[in-house]
Design a protein around this motif. Sequence first.
Motif, short mmCIF file in Angstrom:
data_model
loop_
_atom_site.label_atom_id
_atom_site.label_comp_id
_atom_site.label_asym_id
_atom_site.label_seq_id
_atom_site.Cartn_x
_atom_site.Cartn_y
_atom_site.Cartn_z
N GLU A 46 0.73 -1.23 0.05
CA GLU A 46 0.00 -0.09 -0.04
C GLU A 46 0.85 1.23 0.07
O GLU A 46 2.01 1.26 0.73
CB GLU A 46 -0.87 0.06 1.23
N PRO A 47 0.58 2.43 -0.68
CA PRO A 47 1.30 3.51 -0.74
C PRO A 47 1.82 4.10 0.47
O PRO A 47 3.04 4.48 0.50
CB PRO A 47 0.31 4.57 -1.45
N GLU A 48 0.95 3.95 1.53
CA GLU A 48 1.39 4.37 2.90
C GLU A 48 2.63 3.71 3.66
O GLU A 48 3.26 4.37 4.37
CB GLU A 48 0.28 4.25 3.96
N ILE A 49 2.86 2.67 3.20
CA ILE A 49 3.88 1.64 3.75
C ILE A 49 5.17 1.43 2.72
O ILE A 49 5.85 0.80 3.06
CB ILE A 49 3.59 0.67 4.36
N ARG A 50 4.85 1.87 1.45
CA ARG A 50 5.94 1.66 0.46
C ARG A 50 7.25 2.10 0.80
O ARG A 50 8.21 1.15 0.67
CB ARG A 50 5.70 2.13 -0.93
N MET A 52 8.67 2.23 3.78
CA MET A 52 9.10 1.50 5.08
C MET A 52 9.52 0.18 4.35
O MET A 52 10.41 -0.49 4.66
CB MET A 52 7.87 1.29 6.08
N ALA A 53 8.64 -0.64 3.42
CA ALA A 53 8.94 -1.62 2.84
C ALA A 53 10.28 -1.63 1.83
O ALA A 53 11.09 -2.55 2.20
CB ALA A 53 7.81 -2.09 1.94
N ASP A 54 10.26 -0.66 1.38
CA ASP A 54 11.82 -0.44 0.48
C ASP A 54 12.78 -0.41 1.60
O ASP A 54 14.01 -0.74 1.01
CB ASP A 54 11.64 1.00 -0.42
N TYR A 55 12.65 0.12 2.72
CA TYR A 55 13.70 0.29 3.62
C TYR A 55 14.23 -0.91 4.05
O TYR A 55 15.46 -1.29 4.13
CB TYR A 55 13.39 1.13 4.98
N CYS A 56 13.31 -1.85 4.22
CA CYS A 56 13.59 -3.19 4.45
C CYS A 56 14.17 -4.08 3.26
O CYS A 56 14.88 -5.19 3.63
CB CYS A 56 12.53 -4.07 5.01
N ILE A 57 13.51 -3.90 2.29
CA ILE A 57 14.27 -4.46 1.09
C ILE A 57 15.29 -3.84 0.45
O ILE A 57 15.28 -3.27 -0.52
CB ILE A 57 12.95 -4.70 0.22
N ASP A 58 16.41 -3.95 1.41
CA ASP A 58 17.62 -3.09 0.88
C ASP A 58 18.57 -4.40 0.16
O ASP A 58 18.13 -5.54 0.24
CB ASP A 58 18.50 -2.78 1.93
N THR A 59 19.54 -3.84 -0.31
CA THR A 59 20.46 -5.07 -1.37
C THR A 59 21.82 -5.05 -0.47
O THR A 59 22.77 -5.44 -1.16
CB THR A 59 20.79 -4.41 -2.75
N SER A 60 22.02 -4.94 0.73
CA SER A 60 23.34 -4.71 1.44
C SER A 60 23.57 -6.16 2.01
O SER A 60 24.67 -6.35 2.52
CB SER A 60 23.47 -3.73 2.23
#
Length: 345
Positions: A46-50, A52-60
């Motif tokens: 959902e737009p409101e948590i994108r 936050m989700a992007d912060y968790c789905i990092d590539t490091s």
Amino acid sequence: MNRALPVEPLADPVPTASSFAAVFARLKPHMAALDAFLREQVAAFEPEIREMADYCIDTSGKRIRPALVFLSGWQGEGEVPAELVRAAAVVELVHLATLVHDDIMDEAELRRSRETAARKFGPVTAVLLGDALFAQALSLAAQFPTTEVCAHVSESTRRVCAGEIVQTMRRRSARISREDYWRIIDLKTAELFRVSCFLGARLSGAPAAHVQASAEFGRHLGIAYQIYDDLVDFFGDESRIGKTLGTDFASGKLTLPLLVLIESLAADERAALLAEINGQRPVQMARRLEQMQELRVFEKVAAEVQAEIEAAERALAPWPQAAATPLLGGLCGVLRAQVAGLRHS
């Protein structure tokens, strides 16, 4: 736990600084496809948590679970099957969700050299964010043509959560045996390694016996990795590891280094340590690290890592002709190198 006699390892046992890079260099196209696929998943939230989700789905991160999917299902240099990318994304999302929840329970501030989700968004929001990551993983698993992937991932997710629940209920308790410890890490860590190898081999069309051997490999590698991770909490360098260390002991989590230390201490010191684990007195980290050095706790725990690595190698020994076997054996070499590097860090 029974320990079988060692066998010749599948990979070079001499750890080198380039071990990790050498194994994962072959997976660059796979990881690039995985990163792109995971980034695409942000739009599913959902737009409101994108954000936050992007912060968790990092590539490091090390991405070892997706690597197990790709290596177990290896189909040749540069071959990146779409079904393996999706399966790798599923297990990585489940793993990321568990990390979000782990950091809440451990009150950790750093993960991969930056603020944890709990620190950045607050623990209440982070709990629900972890749940959302779990849900997206299962949604992806349900998109395979058959229900098999979703069924296995759902069962594994339940087992991972059960392991975390058992460990949480045992916090501040010294009534944990080695068998209890192995059971907990078999559930909370090894299960996701196991299902990663299972899915990779299964989706690549490997024979049933090879699929089961791959799953057994993953299970033992997962146990070895968790014991290594428990060593990191005491012997790691926070600036190098990139996460808050010492959280297991501080939160009353009884891991193998502490179990070995308890077994090695005299009665009075053992009672004092148990009081620290139970929360009855402040944790004396410096003192316990000194005792671990004196009593060779690192060496004793590292030997357990080695035993599990050898068990993983034995699982695949009957399949020397399989393309995945030497590649997975390389991961054993990576873990050996990480343990050796930890000792000299």
